[in-house]
Design a protein around this motif. Structure first.
Motif, short mmCIF file in Angstrom:
data_model
loop_
_atom_site.label_atom_id
_atom_site.label_comp_id
_atom_site.label_asym_id
_atom_site.label_seq_id
_atom_site.Cartn_x
_atom_site.Cartn_y
_atom_site.Cartn_z
N SER A 119 14.94 -18.82 0.76
CA SER A 119 14.21 -17.78 1.48
C SER A 119 12.71 -18.09 1.50
CB SER A 119 14.48 -16.43 0.82
OG SER A 119 13.44 -15.54 1.09
N LEU A 120 12.21 -18.61 0.39
CA LEU A 120 10.79 -18.97 0.31
C LEU A 120 10.45 -20.07 1.32
CD1 LEU A 120 8.03 -18.84 -1.16
CD2 LEU A 120 8.90 -20.59 -2.72
N VAL A 121 11.26 -21.13 1.32
CA VAL A 121 10.99 -22.24 2.23
C VAL A 121 11.14 -21.81 3.68
CG1 VAL A 121 11.75 -24.53 2.94
CG2 VAL A 121 11.68 -23.95 0.52
N ALA A 122 12.18 -21.03 3.96
CA ALA A 122 12.40 -20.57 5.33
C ALA A 122 11.21 -19.74 5.82
CB ALA A 122 13.70 -19.75 5.40
N ASP A 123 10.66 -18.93 4.93
CA ASP A 123 9.49 -18.13 5.29
C ASP A 123 8.28 -19.02 5.59
OD1 ASP A 123 10.85 -15.82 5.16
OD2 ASP A 123 10.11 -15.20 3.19
N LEU A 124 8.12 -20.06 4.75
CA LEU A 124 7.02 -20.99 4.98
C LEU A 124 7.15 -21.63 6.36
CD1 LEU A 124 6.67 -22.81 1.54
CD2 LEU A 124 5.09 -21.20 2.57
N LEU A 125 8.37 -22.01 6.70
CA LEU A 125 8.61 -22.65 8.00
C LEU A 125 8.33 -21.68 9.13
CD1 LEU A 125 11.87 -24.69 7.32
CD2 LEU A 125 9.52 -25.51 7.40
N ARG A 126 8.84 -20.47 9.02
CA ARG A 126 8.65 -19.49 10.07
C ARG A 126 7.16 -19.19 10.27
NH1 ARG A 126 14.09 -17.55 9.40
NH2 ARG A 126 13.68 -16.87 7.28
N ALA A 127 6.43 -19.10 9.18
CA ALA A 127 4.99 -18.86 9.28
C ALA A 127 4.31 -20.00 10.03
CB ALA A 127 4.38 -18.70 7.89
N GLY A 128 4.74 -21.22 9.72
CA GLY A 128 4.18 -22.38 10.40
C GLY A 128 4.47 -22.37 11.89
N VAL A 129 5.71 -22.04 12.22
CA VAL A 129 6.09 -21.96 13.63
C VAL A 129 5.31 -20.85 14.34
CG1 VAL A 129 7.97 -21.47 15.22
CG2 VAL A 129 8.38 -22.93 13.23
N GLY A 130 5.21 -19.72 13.65
CA GLY A 130 4.52 -18.58 14.23
C GLY A 130 3.07 -18.87 14.54
N SER A 131 2.45 -19.67 13.67
CA SER A 131 1.04 -19.99 13.87
C SER A 131 0.85 -21.11 14.88
CB SER A 131 0.40 -20.40 12.54
OG SER A 131 0.85 -21.69 12.18
N PHE A 188 3.81 -26.31 -1.72
CA PHE A 188 5.17 -26.10 -2.20
C PHE A 188 5.80 -27.42 -2.67
CE2 PHE A 188 9.60 -26.68 -0.95
CZ PHE A 188 10.22 -25.84 -1.84
N PHE A 189 5.65 -28.45 -1.84
CA PHE A 189 6.25 -29.74 -2.20
C PHE A 189 5.64 -30.28 -3.48
CE2 PHE A 189 7.97 -29.95 2.09
CZ PHE A 189 9.18 -30.54 1.83
N ALA A 190 4.33 -30.18 -3.59
CA ALA A 190 3.67 -30.69 -4.78
C ALA A 190 4.15 -29.93 -6.01
CB ALA A 190 2.16 -30.57 -4.63
N ALA A 222 7.82 -17.49 -9.73
CA ALA A 222 6.59 -16.70 -9.69
C ALA A 222 5.36 -17.59 -9.63
CB ALA A 222 6.53 -15.80 -10.92
N ARG A 223 5.36 -18.67 -10.39
CA ARG A 223 4.21 -19.57 -10.40
C ARG A 223 4.07 -20.30 -9.08
NH1 ARG A 223 5.03 -22.74 -15.78
NH2 ARG A 223 3.94 -24.32 -14.56
N THR A 224 5.21 -20.62 -8.46
CA THR A 224 5.14 -21.26 -7.15
C THR A 224 4.53 -20.32 -6.13
OG1 THR A 224 7.16 -22.48 -7.67
CG2 THR A 224 6.50 -22.40 -5.36
N VAL A 225 5.01 -19.09 -6.12
CA VAL A 225 4.47 -18.10 -5.19
C VAL A 225 2.98 -17.90 -5.45
CG1 VAL A 225 4.54 -15.69 -4.50
CG2 VAL A 225 6.66 -16.93 -4.87
N LEU A 243 1.00 -20.68 -4.05
CA LEU A 243 0.96 -20.65 -2.59
C LEU A 243 -0.13 -19.70 -2.08
CD1 LEU A 243 4.75 -20.71 -1.68
CD2 LEU A 243 3.05 -22.48 -1.26
N ASP A 244 -0.51 -18.75 -2.92
CA ASP A 244 -1.53 -17.80 -2.49
C ASP A 244 -2.90 -18.46 -2.34
OD1 ASP A 244 0.27 -15.80 -2.37
OD2 ASP A 244 -0.15 -14.98 -4.34
N ALA A 245 -2.99 -19.70 -2.83
CA ALA A 245 -4.28 -20.38 -2.81
C ALA A 245 -4.71 -20.75 -1.39
CB ALA A 245 -4.23 -21.64 -3.67
#
Lengths: 204, 204
Positions: free
Chosen positions: B127-139, B85-87, B66-69, B72-74
């Motif tokens: 799932s979290l990391v995969a979503d981050l990647l997909r968002a990056g690819v999408g953008s 995420f890495f940090a 929850a804290r990671t998510v 990430l909203d920042a």
DNA sequence: AGATCTATTGCACAGTTGTCCAACAGTCTC
DNA sequence: GAGACTGTTGGACAACTGTGCAATAGATCT
């Protein structure tokens, strides 16, 4: 049965129990039952349970390392030697398997007797990989600016794969992970400080 | 103190003992001593010790995720989100730290009660990391052919680094490992099936 | 054969553990 | 205030652990 043979038999039985039940749950009585002898016998050969566990773990560690080095002797080609190393590291179907490693690592944080072996072993593996890298660089087959740093990265990477393989084998296909690890290492050798470069030599 | 508060207090005390002594060595009496109450009280709220340990582990897992998510909203920038995420993943100075994770992983192999959470958590992180990647690819900010596979690789990699950090913190400098992990992820995003490519966009 | 030594047994001991339970102490309801 | 209910205590219990030890069995030596 000579004292040395008896000692070895106890270590063997301890390993069997270790693999089956985990290090923390390995008791003197279980080891004795595994051999079909009395539990008092164990304390006749080993001063304490910690000493026995440490010696058993040390035996696994040494044997694993020795067999890896032995397998590496099969080839002289630096790149092929690195590939052999990767294939050998992935040994989930061995007698003791990865579970014991993860277990030992976790347990070593609390048992000083195990910590020493865990530490020595880690250094030994790092040194082995670093040597493989240096040999590859020396022969001109690969590029690697900081073999020591990259060796730590490879070790850490493989530990992570092993950890995932133990805990969630069905989620991450073992073959995929292994081939990826090998491919990654080849890529990593060509990386210099985060700057991607195309390698001059063709990759298989 | 309401029953819900008391339950939470017990979980809190259990976490404190878990971090200090390890999961396997966390006893009902230790938890009771931590709270300054009687050990019988614990079994009034939890049917068994396994249930308490599972709930405590589950609490850590959920809170961490929850804290990671939340962190990430920042940011809205896909690449920056991956960096965040890495940090965040590198959190050795937290209250419970990496040791508890390694411990839980090892323990989950033997305690069915922990296994469920461990498994659910692993899937959630992937799932979290995969979503981050997909968002990056999408953008269009990055290239990644197989986000799912790469996500597993990143998770495994970070687990390996964490494992090394816990067991041999003095050998592998944490800052080095962390910055390398971040740099590697950026490189990995540009890798396609083992073929190195120079990225069109410049890297910071 | 007798003595000596070692390997091995079986058990006792103290310390822990999870679990359970009778008793006490509050609080709330009527 | 009486009764019922719930939180809490302290301790009992059996099962387990590592460890130590007296007694036995077996081999070896003189």
């Amino acid at each position: 049965m000579t004292p040395a043979e008896r000692r070895a038999a106890i270590v063997d039985a301890t390993l069997a129990v270790m693999v089956r039940q985990g290090i923390a749950a390995t008791t003197a009585r279980d080891v004795a039952a595994e051999m079909g002898t009395s539990s008092g016998l164990i304390h006749h050969y080993f001063a304490s349970m910690d000493e026995l566990l440490a010696e058993a773990f040390d035996w696994v560690a040494s044997d694993d390392l020795a067999r890896t080095v032995g397998a590496l002797d099969a080839s002289d080609d630096p790149v092929e030697r690195l590939a052999i190393f990767f294939a050998f590291y992935n040994r989930a179907d061995e007698d003791w398997g990865m579970q014991l490693w993860l277990d030992a690592w976790s347990e070593a944080a609390r048992r000083p007797a195990l910590q020493q072996t865990s530490r020595r072993l880690n250094v030994a593996w790092h040194s082995l990989v670093a040597d493989l890298l240096r040999a590859g660089v020396g022969s001109g087959a690969m590029t690697c600016d900081e073999p020591d740093a990259v060796a730590w990265q490879i070790i850490s990477l493989l530990d992570g794969l092993a950890l995932q393989a133990v805990a969630h084998a069905d989620l991450v296909a073992r073959d995929d992970a292994n081939s990826w690890a090998r491919g990654y290492a080849e890529d990593q050798l060509a990386l210099e400080r985060g700057v991607l470069r195309s390698r001059a030599t063709d990759r298989r």
